[in-house]
Design a protein around this motif. Structure first.
Motif, short mmCIF file in Angstrom:
data_model
loop_
_atom_site.label_atom_id
_atom_site.label_comp_id
_atom_site.label_asym_id
_atom_site.label_seq_id
_atom_site.Cartn_x
_atom_site.Cartn_y
_atom_site.Cartn_z
N GLU A 1 0.97 -1.28 -0.01
CA GLU A 1 0.10 0.11 -0.07
C GLU A 1 0.88 1.28 -0.09
OE1 GLU A 1 -2.63 -0.40 3.37
OE2 GLU A 1 -3.59 -2.12 2.44
N ASP B 1 2.18 1.57 -3.31
CA ASP B 1 1.23 1.88 -4.36
C ASP B 1 0.78 3.46 -4.24
OD1 ASP B 1 -1.46 0.64 -6.00
OD2 ASP B 1 -2.17 2.41 -4.62
N GLU C 1 1.41 -2.05 -7.83
CA GLU C 1 0.20 -1.59 -8.14
C GLU C 1 -0.53 -2.43 -9.02
OE1 GLU C 1 -0.39 3.29 -9.16
OE2 GLU C 1 1.25 2.06 -10.33
N ASN D 1 -1.82 -5.04 -6.31
CA ASN D 1 -2.63 -4.44 -5.23
C ASN D 1 -4.00 -4.41 -5.93
OD1 ASN D 1 -1.33 -3.96 -3.03
ND2 ASN D 1 -1.04 -1.85 -3.47
N ASP D 2 -4.35 -4.00 -7.33
CA ASP D 2 -5.55 -3.92 -7.92
C ASP D 2 -6.11 -5.31 -8.14
OD1 ASP D 2 -5.24 -1.04 -8.18
OD2 ASP D 2 -4.43 -1.15 -10.04
#
Length: 209
Positions: free
Chosen positions: A58, A61, A203, A206-207
């Motif tokens: 996070e 990100d 990223e 995370n997505d």
């Protein structure tokens, strides 16, 4: 051997057997409880590790998104965030300070805005600064502020450049661009200077999560 002595021996043997049975049961219960505790500990450790990984993802990100928004390299932003934490400053405060600095320098380059007078006082050309990346801007401003001997004036100028985050930025920039360059080198040594390509991969993870 009399019947009485025989009864005593038998009773004694039964009592010992009963006690041993109780001990064995307790040991069995203890072993089972210990096993459960170890399993729970392992599960908790795994969960804690997973939570830590998620937290770091996070952070990266956020680093990627803020760097894109400000137009600053992820490596530089990571270095300045590290320096900010060491100075007792939150990353959110730093991010907002950089955002406001970038906007105010752009305004000053058009001959208006809060930062115009401050940049003139520091001997910095607004148009020249506006054509540079935020990290280059910050280094030039840091050297300018470091040359101001009066603390009150330094704070006042920083507030014109960084708004309410100015006071915190004074502490971060008190040694000028030298401290920022050292922060960049230290972040690189510590493995904090993550590239935009690596940040993009995180990223995506995370997505997808």
């Amino acid at each position: 051997m009399t019947q009485r002595k025989l009864d005593i021996i038998i009773n004694g043997r039964d009592q010992v057997s009963t006690k041993l049975g109780r001990i064995e049961k307790r040991l069995s219960g203890f072993t089972k409880a210990a096993g459960i505790a170890l399993a729970a500990g392992a599960t908790a450790a795994t969960a804690a590790f997973a939570a830590q990984v998620r937290q770091q993802f996070e952070v990266v990100d956020s680093l990627a998104k803020v760097s894109d928004r400000l137009g600053i390299a992820t490596e530089r932003l990571a270095a300045y965030r590290h320096a900010a934490r060491l100075a007792g400053m939150s990353t959110g405060t730093l991010d907002m300070a950089l955002q406001r600095m970038t906007r105010r320098v752009a305004e000053a380059s058009t001959g208006s805005g809060e930062a115009l007078g401050a940049l003139n006082t520091l001997g910095r050309n607004p148009s020249e600064l506006a054509s540079q990346s935020p990290d280059q801007m910050l280094k030039k401003i840091a050297d300018g502020l470091a040359g101001v001997s009066n603390q009150a004036q330094r704070v006042a100028l920083a507030q014109k450049l960084f708004d309410s985050e100015g006071v915190a930025m004074v502490n971060l920039l008190q040694s000028g661009s030298k401290a920022l360059r050292e922060a960049e080198r230290e972040a690189d040594r510590l493995g904090l200077a993550i590239s935009r390509l690596d940040a993009s991969r995180i990223e995506e993870m995370n997505d997808a999560a």
